[in-house]
Scaffold this active site. Sequence first.
Site, mmCIF file in Angstrom:
data_model
loop_
_atom_site.group_PDB
_atom_site.id
_atom_site.type_symbol
_atom_site.label_atom_id
_atom_site.label_comp_id
_atom_site.label_asym_id
_atom_site.label_seq_id
_atom_site.Cartn_x
_atom_site.Cartn_y
_atom_site.Cartn_z
ATOM 1 N N TYR A 121 2.219 -2.282 17.895
ATOM 2 C CA TYR A 121 3.039 -3.192 16.994
ATOM 3 C C TYR A 121 3.348 -4.172 17.727
ATOM 4 O O TYR A 121 3.110 -5.618 17.180
ATOM 5 C CB TYR A 121 4.580 -2.323 16.632
ATOM 6 C CG TYR A 121 5.378 -2.825 15.728
ATOM 7 C CD1 TYR A 121 5.018 -3.082 14.448
ATOM 8 C CD2 TYR A 121 6.614 -3.491 16.144
ATOM 9 C CE1 TYR A 121 6.040 -3.810 13.394
ATOM 10 C CE2 TYR A 121 7.501 -4.124 15.523
ATOM 11 C CZ TYR A 121 7.253 -4.395 14.098
ATOM 12 O OH TYR A 121 8.136 -4.933 13.202
ATOM 13 N N ASN A 143 0.821 -1.257 -0.128
ATOM 14 C CA ASN A 143 0.016 0.021 -0.219
ATOM 15 C C ASN A 143 0.793 1.395 -0.007
ATOM 16 O O ASN A 143 0.271 2.403 0.006
ATOM 17 C CB ASN A 143 -0.978 0.043 1.083
ATOM 18 C CG ASN A 143 -0.149 0.251 2.355
ATOM 19 O OD1 ASN A 143 0.950 0.242 2.557
ATOM 20 N ND2 ASN A 143 -1.021 0.261 3.667
#
Length: 311
Positions: A146, A33
């Site tokens: 994360y 992306n």
Amino acid sequence: MKKILVAGGAGFIGNHLCRFLLEKGNSVVCFDNLQSSSKENIESLLENENFTFIEGDINHLPKFSNNFDQIYNLACPASPVHYQKEPIDTIRTNTVGVINLLELALKDKARILQNSTSEIYGDPLCHPQIETYCGNVNPIGPRACYDEGKRIAETLFFEYYRKHNLEIRIARVFNTYGPSMLKEDGRVVSNFIVQALQNQDITIYGSGNQTRSLCYVSDLVGGLYKLMNNEKITGPVNLGNPREMTILEIAQKIIELTNSKSKLKFMPLPADDPTKRRPDISLAKRELDWEPEIILEDGLKETIDYFKGKI
Ligand code: UDP
């Protein structure tokens, strides 16, 4: 010739992996992306007839009819600066996005590799870190999107393995550096080189006595490939370079190799910044016959040359 999907293939590690897989004679679809990557990284691959680039997000995976043999998942920003910019997206990518890829692997009966991370271990109480260590992660801190994201991604991989017998591989990747990192990546090696080349202050977070162990990207890519094509083990397997250094030592080395006039500038340490990190790579040595070959000075010189061309 295998049909391979590399999610996150335009990123720092991803583009090196795509190139390596093409050199081995495979057909590669790179899906990215471009959130923390760059089309420039894969520009030179676009003329290769075995390479296809598709811009898109794993959270909205298109219906692929390629019938992939293998899938590598490297689709997630990995620099603290980038993964903390949109933390909820980081979590989504490691849950919804990972489920989408696992479902695709199931449909295609493909083998799937997760690019996991040493962040699984958090601020480790065990040193060096071995795969059986379960980690010390703050679930509500700024790194958690994360760290916990990557932890649940590993869990998802194992549940698909247990329930569906999916062929999974998990690599726990330690700090990696090399050409094609973004100038504004924010991680230690790229920051220090970009600063040193411009004689700007080198930003040391905290005392600089925290440690990291730096692996050159071509070594890492070789390890990912060996793990993916190993018939025996699922992992998790640590992949990294066990040469441990303080952040101050890394700064000094970069100043020396760039002949820079930069001075050190001490800044606040970000929350939950791990105090030490070094991989135990006995498992990778034993099962994959893998260990890093590139010494730090050589890897840094290559990376410095790359950044010279960018500044
Ligand atoms: N760091 C630093 N100055 C910088 C960038 C990073 O002192 O300009 C430190 C950071 O605080 C950490 C280490 O270098 O202790 C590695 O940081 P990086 O963001 O590269 O990756 P991490 O291993 O923390 O995910």
